[in-house]
Design a protein around this motif. Structure first.
Motif, PDB file in Angstrom:
ATOM      1  N   LEU A  92      -2.620 -10.137 -31.879  1.00  0.00           N
ATOM      2  CA  LEU A  92      -2.557 -11.790 -31.838  1.00  0.00           C
ATOM      3  C   LEU A  92      -2.389 -11.413 -29.811  1.00  0.00           C
ATOM      4  CD1 LEU A  92      -0.818 -14.134 -34.489  1.00  0.00           C
ATOM      5  CD2 LEU A  92      -2.902 -14.152 -33.501  1.00  0.00           C
ATOM      6  N   ALA A  93      -0.961 -10.128 -29.523  1.00  0.00           N
ATOM      7  CA  ALA A  93      -1.099 -10.263 -28.145  1.00  0.00           C
ATOM      8  C   ALA A  93      -2.179  -9.556 -27.335  1.00  0.00           C
ATOM      9  CB  ALA A  93       0.076  -9.368 -27.944  1.00  0.00           C
ATOM     10  N   GLY A  94      -3.149  -9.120 -28.148  1.00  0.00           N
ATOM     11  CA  GLY A  94      -3.906  -8.198 -27.662  1.00  0.00           C
ATOM     12  C   GLY A  94      -5.204  -9.162 -27.506  1.00  0.00           C
ATOM     13  N   VAL A  95      -5.450  -9.913 -28.120  1.00  0.00           N
ATOM     14  CA  VAL A  95      -6.183 -11.064 -28.122  1.00  0.00           C
ATOM     15  C   VAL A  95      -5.985 -11.957 -26.972  1.00  0.00           C
ATOM     16  CG1 VAL A  95      -7.361 -12.792 -29.465  1.00  0.00           C
ATOM     17  CG2 VAL A  95      -7.465 -10.734 -30.572  1.00  0.00           C
ATOM     18  N   ASN A  96      -5.025 -12.113 -27.461  1.00  0.00           N
ATOM     19  CA  ASN A  96      -4.333 -13.148 -25.848  1.00  0.00           C
ATOM     20  C   ASN A  96      -4.378 -13.191 -24.939  1.00  0.00           C
ATOM     21  OD1 ASN A  96      -3.395 -15.604 -25.239  1.00  0.00           O
ATOM     22  ND2 ASN A  96      -1.577 -15.622 -25.425  1.00  0.00           N
ATOM     23  N   TYR A  97      -4.191 -11.686 -24.595  1.00  0.00           N
ATOM     24  CA  TYR A  97      -4.346 -11.105 -23.143  1.00  0.00           C
ATOM     25  C   TYR A  97      -4.845 -10.344 -22.431  1.00  0.00           C
ATOM     26  CZ  TYR A  97       1.158 -13.206 -23.516  1.00  0.00           C
ATOM     27  OH  TYR A  97       2.205 -14.158 -23.042  1.00  0.00           O
ATOM     28  N   ALA A  98      -5.378  -9.445 -23.354  1.00  0.00           N
ATOM     29  CA  ALA A  98      -6.314  -8.321 -22.925  1.00  0.00           C
ATOM     30  C   ALA A  98      -7.545  -8.639 -22.398  1.00  0.00           C
ATOM     31  CB  ALA A  98      -6.251  -6.971 -23.990  1.00  0.00           C
ATOM     32  N   SER A  99      -8.372  -9.808 -22.890  1.00  0.00           N
ATOM     33  CA  SER A  99      -9.598  -9.920 -22.791  1.00  0.00           C
ATOM     34  C   SER A  99      -9.738 -10.603 -21.914  1.00  0.00           C
ATOM     35  CB  SER A  99     -10.242 -10.734 -23.988  1.00  0.00           C
ATOM     36  OG  SER A  99      -9.889 -11.816 -24.386  1.00  0.00           O
ATOM     37  N   HIS A 100      -8.980 -11.009 -20.908  1.00  0.00           N
ATOM     38  CA  HIS A 100      -8.967 -12.026 -20.215  1.00  0.00           C
ATOM     39  C   HIS A 100      -9.252 -11.357 -18.463  1.00  0.00           C
ATOM     40  CE1 HIS A 100      -8.225 -14.969 -22.626  1.00  0.00           C
ATOM     41  NE2 HIS A 100      -7.572 -14.660 -23.019  1.00  0.00           N
ATOM     42  N   GLY A 101      -9.086 -10.232 -18.340  1.00  0.00           N
ATOM     43  CA  GLY A 101      -8.973 -10.024 -16.891  1.00  0.00           C
ATOM     44  C   GLY A 101     -10.148  -9.083 -16.664  1.00  0.00           C
ATOM     45  N   SER A 102     -10.192  -8.573 -16.000  1.00  0.00           N
ATOM     46  CA  SER A 102     -11.637  -7.976 -15.182  1.00  0.00           C
ATOM     47  C   SER A 102     -11.938  -6.142 -15.753  1.00  0.00           C
ATOM     48  CB  SER A 102     -11.656  -7.618 -13.637  1.00  0.00           C
ATOM     49  OG  SER A 102     -10.296  -6.658 -13.141  1.00  0.00           O
ATOM     50  N   GLU A 103     -11.274  -5.936 -16.102  1.00  0.00           N
ATOM     51  CA  GLU A 103     -10.510  -4.193 -16.806  1.00  0.00           C
ATOM     52  C   GLU A 103     -11.152  -4.776 -18.153  1.00  0.00           C
ATOM     53  OE1 GLU A 103      -8.136  -1.763 -15.395  1.00  0.00           O
ATOM     54  OE2 GLU A 103      -8.625  -2.428 -13.563  1.00  0.00           O
ATOM     55  N   TYR A 104     -11.121  -3.960 -19.038  1.00  0.00           N
ATOM     56  CA  TYR A 104     -11.430  -4.265 -20.508  1.00  0.00           C
ATOM     57  C   TYR A 104     -11.451  -2.765 -20.967  1.00  0.00           C
ATOM     58  CZ  TYR A 104     -12.725  -6.313 -25.196  1.00  0.00           C
ATOM     59  OH  TYR A 104     -12.702  -7.476 -26.331  1.00  0.00           O
ATOM     60  N   ALA A 106      -9.642  -0.244 -23.961  1.00  0.00           N
ATOM     61  CA  ALA A 106      -8.475   0.283 -24.580  1.00  0.00           C
ATOM     62  C   ALA A 106      -6.630   0.643 -24.530  1.00  0.00           C
ATOM     63  CB  ALA A 106      -8.530   1.296 -25.531  1.00  0.00           C
ATOM     64  N   VAL A 107      -7.005   0.779 -23.344  1.00  0.00           N
ATOM     65  CA  VAL A 107      -5.101   1.299 -22.657  1.00  0.00           C
ATOM     66  C   VAL A 107      -5.384  -0.631 -22.078  1.00  0.00           C
ATOM     67  CG1 VAL A 107      -4.532   1.106 -20.135  1.00  0.00           C
ATOM     68  CG2 VAL A 107      -6.066   3.504 -21.616  1.00  0.00           C
ATOM     69  N   GLN A 108      -6.123  -1.041 -22.186  1.00  0.00           N
ATOM     70  CA  GLN A 108      -5.434  -2.572 -21.408  1.00  0.00           C
ATOM     71  C   GLN A 108      -5.238  -3.603 -23.453  1.00  0.00           C
ATOM     72  OE1 GLN A 108      -8.031  -4.856 -19.942  1.00  0.00           O
ATOM     73  NE2 GLN A 108      -6.506  -6.301 -19.143  1.00  0.00           N
ATOM     74  N   TRP A 109      -5.716  -3.155 -24.157  1.00  0.00           N
ATOM     75  CA  TRP A 109      -5.829  -3.581 -25.364  1.00  0.00           C
ATOM     76  C   TRP A 109      -4.485  -3.052 -26.048  1.00  0.00           C
ATOM     77  CZ3 TRP A 109      -6.566  -6.391 -29.669  1.00  0.00           C
ATOM     78  CH2 TRP A 109      -6.784  -7.112 -29.363  1.00  0.00           C
ATOM     79  N   ILE A 110      -3.909  -1.926 -25.883  1.00  0.00           N
ATOM     80  CA  ILE A 110      -3.171  -1.286 -26.507  1.00  0.00           C
ATOM     81  C   ILE A 110      -1.532  -1.939 -25.538  1.00  0.00           C
ATOM     82  CG2 ILE A 110      -1.361   1.147 -26.462  1.00  0.00           C
ATOM     83  CD1 ILE A 110      -3.829   1.874 -27.130  1.00  0.00           C
ATOM     84  N   LEU A 111      -1.436  -2.079 -24.241  1.00  0.00           N
ATOM     85  CA  LEU A 111      -0.645  -2.394 -23.516  1.00  0.00           C
ATOM     86  C   LEU A 111      -0.052  -3.632 -23.917  1.00  0.00           C
ATOM     87  CD1 LEU A 111      -0.915  -0.596 -20.140  1.00  0.00           C
ATOM     88  CD2 LEU A 111       1.177   0.443 -21.677  1.00  0.00           C
ATOM     89  N   TYR A 112      -0.884  -4.449 -23.543  1.00  0.00           N
ATOM     90  CA  TYR A 112      -0.966  -5.489 -23.444  1.00  0.00           C
ATOM     91  C   TYR A 112      -0.583  -6.470 -25.615  1.00  0.00           C
ATOM     92  CZ  TYR A 112      -2.278  -7.407 -18.988  1.00  0.00           C
ATOM     93  OH  TYR A 112      -2.160  -7.249 -17.655  1.00  0.00           O
ATOM     94  N   GLY A 113      -0.664  -5.851 -26.197  1.00  0.00           N
ATOM     95  CA  GLY A 113      -0.555  -5.338 -28.290  1.00  0.00           C
ATOM     96  C   GLY A 113       0.946  -5.242 -27.653  1.00  0.00           C
ATOM     97  N   LEU A 114       1.064  -4.404 -26.936  1.00  0.00           N
ATOM     98  CA  LEU A 114       3.126  -3.558 -27.036  1.00  0.00           C
ATOM     99  C   LEU A 114       3.740  -5.251 -26.909  1.00  0.00           C
ATOM    100  CD1 LEU A 114       2.822  -0.289 -26.323  1.00  0.00           C
ATOM    101  CD2 LEU A 114       3.632  -0.494 -28.253  1.00  0.00           C
ATOM    102  N   VAL A 115       3.366  -5.879 -25.719  1.00  0.00           N
ATOM    103  CA  VAL A 115       3.773  -7.276 -25.570  1.00  0.00           C
ATOM    104  C   VAL A 115       4.183  -7.839 -26.729  1.00  0.00           C
ATOM    105  CG1 VAL A 115       3.750  -8.923 -23.929  1.00  0.00           C
ATOM    106  CG2 VAL A 115       2.960  -7.212 -23.453  1.00  0.00           C
ATOM    107  N   GLY A 116       3.209  -7.771 -28.072  1.00  0.00           N
ATOM    108  CA  GLY A 116       3.815  -8.539 -28.905  1.00  0.00           C
ATOM    109  C   GLY A 116       4.475  -8.162 -30.601  1.00  0.00           C
ATOM    110  N   PHE A 117       4.487  -6.279 -30.332  1.00  0.00           N
ATOM    111  CA  PHE A 117       4.450  -5.461 -31.163  1.00  0.00           C
ATOM    112  C   PHE A 117       5.756  -5.622 -30.550  1.00  0.00           C
ATOM    113  CE2 PHE A 117       5.529  -1.773 -32.487  1.00  0.00           C
ATOM    114  CZ  PHE A 117       5.493  -1.752 -33.757  1.00  0.00           C
TER     115      PHE A 117
END
Length: 145
Positions: A92-104, A106-117
């Motif tokens: 949920l955090a990965g979907v919420n945060y990672a898909s909104h930046g200019s860079e898209y 795996a690193v961004q997905w993992i980092l923002y996913g950790l914000v929820g995990f």
């Protein structure tokens, strides 16, 4: 009720700090660090803590509801429940945060996913550790008269 209080008390603070760390890393803030910069980071964290609770209150309650539902499934041990709750929060955090930046990526997905995990698993562990988790009684049908 204690389960929900722990999630609401711990989740937004940990999530806000993790989000602050991830956004500062993604912006390149950590390329040149000194003690004054770290002090600024903690000052920003303290001043933005109220907003972490304002915007993290409902997501913490939603993740806690998932934890509460999984608690009532007898076959799921506590460790697996913590991982499932953390995995759902990660997605949920990965979907919420990672898909909104200019860079898209795996690193961004993992980092923002950790914000929820991180807050979800820590809160679930704290609930397992400090709240009496006796399994609810099994309700059986009354015998026929």
């Amino acid at each position: 009720m204690k389960r929900y209080l722990i999630f609401v008390a711990v989740g937004p603070a940990l999530g806000g700090f993790a989000l602050l760390l991830v956004t500062t890393y993604m912006s390149g803030y950590w390329t040149d660090t000194n003690p004054a910069e770290v002090a600024k980071l903690f000052k920003v964290f303290v001043t933005s803590l109220q907003y972490s609770y304002l915007f993290g209150f409902l997501p913490a309650l939603m993740i806690c509801a998932i934890d509460d539902i999984l608690f009532h499934v007898r076959r799921i041990p506590p460790f697996l429940r913590m991982l499932i709750v953390g995995g759902i929060a990660f997605l949920l955090a990965g979907v919420n945060y990672a898909s909104h930046g200019s860079e898209y990526g795996a690193v961004q997905w993992i980092l923002y996913g950790l914000v929820g995990f991180i807050p979800a698993t820590v809160s679930s562990w704290l609930v397992h550790r400090f709240v009496d988790e006796s399994q609810p009684a099994v309700v059986t049908d009354p015998p026929a008269a």
